[in-house]
Design a protein around this motif. Structure first.
Motif, PDB file in Angstrom:
ATOM      1  N   UNK A   1      -0.595   9.453  -5.410  1.00  0.00           N
ATOM      2  CA  UNK A   1       0.757   8.880  -5.287  1.00  0.00           C
ATOM      3  C   UNK A   1       0.755   7.505  -4.620  1.00  0.00           C
ATOM      4  N   UNK A   2      -0.174   7.302  -3.667  1.00  0.00           N
ATOM      5  CA  UNK A   2      -0.248   5.993  -3.013  1.00  0.00           C
ATOM      6  C   UNK A   2      -0.665   4.910  -4.004  1.00  0.00           C
ATOM      7  N   UNK A   3      -1.552   5.249  -4.923  1.00  0.00           N
ATOM      8  CA  UNK A   3      -1.986   4.271  -5.925  1.00  0.00           C
ATOM      9  C   UNK A   3      -0.822   3.908  -6.839  1.00  0.00           C
ATOM     10  N   UNK A   4      -0.035   4.918  -7.236  1.00  0.00           N
ATOM     11  CA  UNK A   4       1.116   4.651  -8.095  1.00  0.00           C
ATOM     12  C   UNK A   4       2.137   3.767  -7.368  1.00  0.00           C
ATOM     13  N   UNK A   5       2.310   3.999  -6.076  1.00  0.00           N
ATOM     14  CA  UNK A   5       3.242   3.176  -5.310  1.00  0.00           C
ATOM     15  C   UNK A   5       2.720   1.748  -5.199  1.00  0.00           C
ATOM     16  N   UNK A   6       1.412   1.613  -5.018  1.00  0.00           N
ATOM     17  CA  UNK A   6       0.813   0.281  -4.948  1.00  0.00           C
ATOM     18  C   UNK A   6       1.042  -0.460  -6.270  1.00  0.00           C
ATOM     19  N   UNK A   7       0.861   0.247  -7.375  1.00  0.00           N
ATOM     20  CA  UNK A   7       1.101  -0.352  -8.680  1.00  0.00           C
ATOM     21  C   UNK A   7       2.560  -0.764  -8.830  1.00  0.00           C
ATOM     22  N   UNK A   8       3.469   0.061  -8.316  1.00  0.00           N
ATOM     23  CA  UNK A   8       4.901  -0.252  -8.410  1.00  0.00           C
ATOM     24  C   UNK A   8       5.244  -1.515  -7.612  1.00  0.00           C
ATOM     25  N   UNK A   9       4.635  -1.668  -6.427  1.00  0.00           N
ATOM     26  CA  UNK A   9       4.867  -2.896  -5.641  1.00  0.00           C
ATOM     27  C   UNK A   9       4.407  -4.123  -6.418  1.00  0.00           C
TER      28      UNK A   9
ATOM     29  N   UNK B   1       0.717  -1.704   2.436  1.00  0.00           N
ATOM     30  CA  UNK B   1       0.310  -0.387   1.950  1.00  0.00           C
ATOM     31  C   UNK B   1      -1.176  -0.329   1.677  1.00  0.00           C
ATOM     32  N   UNK B   2      -1.710  -1.386   1.077  1.00  0.00           N
ATOM     33  CA  UNK B   2      -3.150  -1.403   0.801  1.00  0.00           C
ATOM     34  C   UNK B   2      -3.957  -1.229   2.084  1.00  0.00           C
ATOM     35  N   UNK B   3      -3.538  -1.919   3.133  1.00  0.00           N
ATOM     36  CA  UNK B   3      -4.243  -1.815   4.408  1.00  0.00           C
ATOM     37  C   UNK B   3      -4.165  -0.401   4.973  1.00  0.00           C
ATOM     38  N   UNK B   4      -3.012   0.232   4.804  1.00  0.00           N
ATOM     39  CA  UNK B   4      -2.815   1.569   5.359  1.00  0.00           C
ATOM     40  C   UNK B   4      -3.622   2.633   4.616  1.00  0.00           C
ATOM     41  N   UNK B   5      -3.762   2.484   3.309  1.00  0.00           N
ATOM     42  CA  UNK B   5      -4.383   3.543   2.506  1.00  0.00           C
ATOM     43  C   UNK B   5      -5.831   3.246   2.125  1.00  0.00           C
ATOM     44  N   UNK B   6      -6.330   2.096   2.528  1.00  0.00           N
ATOM     45  CA  UNK B   6      -7.630   1.629   2.026  1.00  0.00           C
ATOM     46  C   UNK B   6      -8.750   2.648   2.194  1.00  0.00           C
ATOM     47  N   UNK B   7      -8.828   3.297   3.341  1.00  0.00           N
ATOM     48  CA  UNK B   7      -9.936   4.220   3.607  1.00  0.00           C
ATOM     49  C   UNK B   7      -9.902   5.462   2.727  1.00  0.00           C
ATOM     50  N   UNK B   8      -8.729   5.791   2.224  1.00  0.00           N
ATOM     51  CA  UNK B   8      -8.622   6.995   1.401  1.00  0.00           C
ATOM     52  C   UNK B   8      -8.807   6.756  -0.080  1.00  0.00           C
ATOM     53  N   UNK B   9      -9.162   5.541  -0.438  1.00  0.00           N
ATOM     54  CA  UNK B   9      -9.279   5.195  -1.865  1.00  0.00           C
ATOM     55  C   UNK B   9     -10.710   5.417  -2.347  1.00  0.00           C
ATOM     56  N   UNK B  10     -10.976   6.588  -2.892  1.00  0.00           N
ATOM     57  CA  UNK B  10     -12.304   6.880  -3.435  1.00  0.00           C
ATOM     58  C   UNK B  10     -12.185   7.987  -4.478  1.00  0.00           C
TER      59      UNK B  10
END
Length: 617
Positions: free
Chosen positions: A574-582, A608-617
């Motif tokens: 969901x965070x990736x989809x929100x990033x795409x929406x931004x 948002x990218x800074x907040x979620x960066x570590x969980x992106x794998x």
């Protein structure tokens, strides 16, 4: 290429227009042959030999390794064979359409006879796999009919019944519902795909005949035929970039980062390449070669295609079946001239030629070409400890390679007194910047001049098979044998083996393929690259460059969302989809000239990218 193209399964419809390549579900043999007939039948000139093969031999990517004719009636085989023999395009289309329609009708009849048994569901499934061959044309030409047929297929599947477990607790077949749904499908097929009543078609498609009779123009989404593979090759090449080796961050080099994005963007091409999601990196996988790339009718074998045929850019169709092997772009700043025949001295001019004349794109702007040049000139060769800076072998090379080096530098009468090293000059990255006729092409007419081809670099050549301009030789040993035979070098078996060992030594490279472990996943690589592309908004928004912002957003936003399908950490999707929406909000605001809103949306993206960066794998 640098981008990772995720794979997914499409059960019914062709690929959508995005840079993320999608793998289609396997096709039923008869459906595959029909779709190939549509695709190959629209090429100019038509490849009749390939059309015949599509019916008589198993199609790559089919669900079953059998030919289409093995599933056809004698009358159907005779009709297809007659059309192929007479090279009658309309007759072949009529016969091919009958094969699919009749197959659906036969399976539905068999399902009706077997209601309440497992065979009924299997026959409905067979009918649906054949219906898939018509589906995109029906959806484009008759959306209401497509929806009606969709409901009928759902009814069939729920009405077949089942024998159940131990003959108990099984749902009973609904004969009335099945008959009604079957009638809907059969009537539609009889009205629209009874091929004897078809009017001649300028373009072969699966659009229903009743729609075409109205004269309404229908745009069927472009698709590739069964057996195509434009996703990244399974072994993912390691990309060597100068600035990364120097410890620099691409995000601090906006022109390079924007060029990187353009290299991975279908938006710079015209249709159909853009609609299919083609990018520079589709063929030039992470600056190297996509050795799995294959499109039936355009490719004679994997790793290349005819780039000047009628499919991508009809204006520049040379009407020759001239498959070209895709060259590696590693070290491209050292490898002028460009094109297999060395037609362009300038990398900038050659890149423009690929965009406009090979893939029908609009003229790129000077800024876009500047960016592409800035990025591609960062491509470097894989390090090879077996050669030094002058191209000489080091003590890490084998004894056989050392003996081969002597042969490589030995003049031969069959080479007009020159050595292999005369053209593949070691201190010039094993090339000389010249073109030669070495006997691999025929003159276009008696007394005409055969095409000359440029001397390719031999650096990292171990990873770019097959070889020669047309990819006609699969191994380096085969290349040595070809030169030995065609140029009368008179090398014995041991000498040919030594010369091959030398080529393999100078053509080697350290860690040629990307390794993915744990959080260093394919998605992590894609996420880092896409967010780096987006970082150019730090420059583009203050410049109020709406045109290039739109191109970036159209490339990056859908790919972020699509790549989420391969995340290991599924909870973070969901965070990736929100990033795409931004990012999409940035594009919408800039298109409207609302630069304050664009800046706000971009700030939200970065936060948002800074907040979620570590969980992106």
């Amino acid at each position: 290429m640098k981008r990772f193209l995720t794979t997914a399964v499409l059960c019914l419809l062709p690929m959508t227009a995005q840079a993320t390549a999608l793998e289609e579900a396997p096709w039923a043999p008869r459906a595959a042959a029909y779709r190939l007939t549509l695709f190959l039948g629209n090429l100019d000139p038509m490849p009749w030999d390939k059309l015949e093969n599509s019916w008589t031999t198993p199609v790559t990517g089919s669900a079953r390794n059998v030919s289409a004719v093995s599933k056809m009636s004698k009358a159907e085989v005779d009709a297809v064979t007659s059309a192929l023999g007479s090279q009658d395009r309309q007759a072949l289309f009529v016969a091919a359409t009958d094969v699919v329609k009749n197959g659906i009708l036969r399976s539905l009849a068999a399902a009706d006879d077997a209601l309440g048994t497992a065979n009924a569901a299997q026959e409905v499934a067979r009918a649906e796999t054949l219906y898939r061959a018509f589906a995109d044309g029906i959806k484009a030409g008759d959306p209401a009919g497509f929806r009606t047929l969709g409901r009928a297929w759902l009814t069939l599947n729920s009405a077949v019944g089942s024998a159940g477990l131990s003959q108990s607790g099984a749902p009973e077949p609904d004969h009335t519902a099945f008959a009604a749904a079957r009638a809907v499908i059969e009537t539609y097929l009889q009205d629209n795909f009874t091929a004897a009543s078809f009017a001649p078609r300028a373009k072969l498609t699966s659009v229903p005949e009743t729609t075409l009779q109205t004269g309404v123009s229908v745009d069927v989404p472009v698709s590739l035929p069964p057996g195509s593979d434009i996703a990244d090759q399974r072994e993912f090449p390691r990309l060597i970039l100068q600035f990364e080796e120097a410890g620099l961050d691409e995000a601090d080099m906006p022109l390079v980062a924007y060029g990187d994005m353009l290299f991975d963007s279908p938006q710079i091409f015209g249709g159909p390449a853009r609609d299919l999601g083609f990018t520079c990196s589709t063929c030039h996988n992470r600056s190297d070669v996509n050795r799995d790339f294959f499109i039936p009718g355009l490719s004679n074998h994997a790793g290349g295609m005819d780039v000047d045929g009628s499919f991508f850019a009809p204006m520049f169709n040379d009407r020759n079946d001239d498959h070209l092997d895709t060259p590696s772009l590693r070290g491209i700043r050292f490898t002028a001239p460009y094109g297999r025949d060395g037609r362009e001295a300038s990398l900038r001019d050659f890149t423009r030629n690929v965009i406009v004349t090979e893939f029908a794109g609009e003229e790129p702007t000077p800024f876009q070409l500047d960016a592409l040049m800035a990025y591609m000139r960062q491509f470097d060769f894989l390090p090879n400890p077996q050669i030094d800076r002058a191209g000489n072998l080091t003590d890490l090379a084998s004894d056989a390679a050392m003996r081969g080096e002597v042969l490589f530098n030995t003049p031969f009468d069959g080479l007009n007194g020159r050595a292999c090293a005369s053209c593949h000059t070691p201190e010039r990255n094993f090339r000389d910047g010249q073109t030669y006729d070495i006997g691999t092409s025929e003159a276009p007419f008696e007394g005409g001049s055969a095409t000359q081809f440029d001397t390719p670099t031999l650096r990292n050549v171990n990873f770019t098979a097959p070889y020669m301009h047309d990819g006609s030789i699969p191994t380096l040993a085969g290349v040595v044998d070809w030169f030995n035979d065609s140029k009368s070098l008179n090398l014995n078996v041991d000498e040919r083996s030594d010369l091959t060992a030398y080529l393999e030594a100078i053509g080697d490279g350290e860690d040629p393929y990307q390794v993915f472990q744990g959080r260093e996943s394919t998605f992590r690589l894609a996420f880092d690259e896409l967010t780096t592309f987006a970082s150019t908004l730090n420059t583009l928004i203050p410049m109020q460059d709406a045109e290039n912002i739109a191109l970036l957003v159209e490339t990056v936003a859908p790919d972020l969302a699509a790549d989420a399908s391969v995340m290991i950490n599924q909870a973070a999707k969901p965070d990736v989809y929100l990033l795409s929406a931004h990012l999409q909000a940035v594009g919408d605001a800039s298109a409207a000239g609302n630069w304050a809103d664009a800046a706000t949306a971009w700030d939200m993206f970065k936060t948002l990218q800074s907040e979620i960066n570590e969980g992106m794998y």
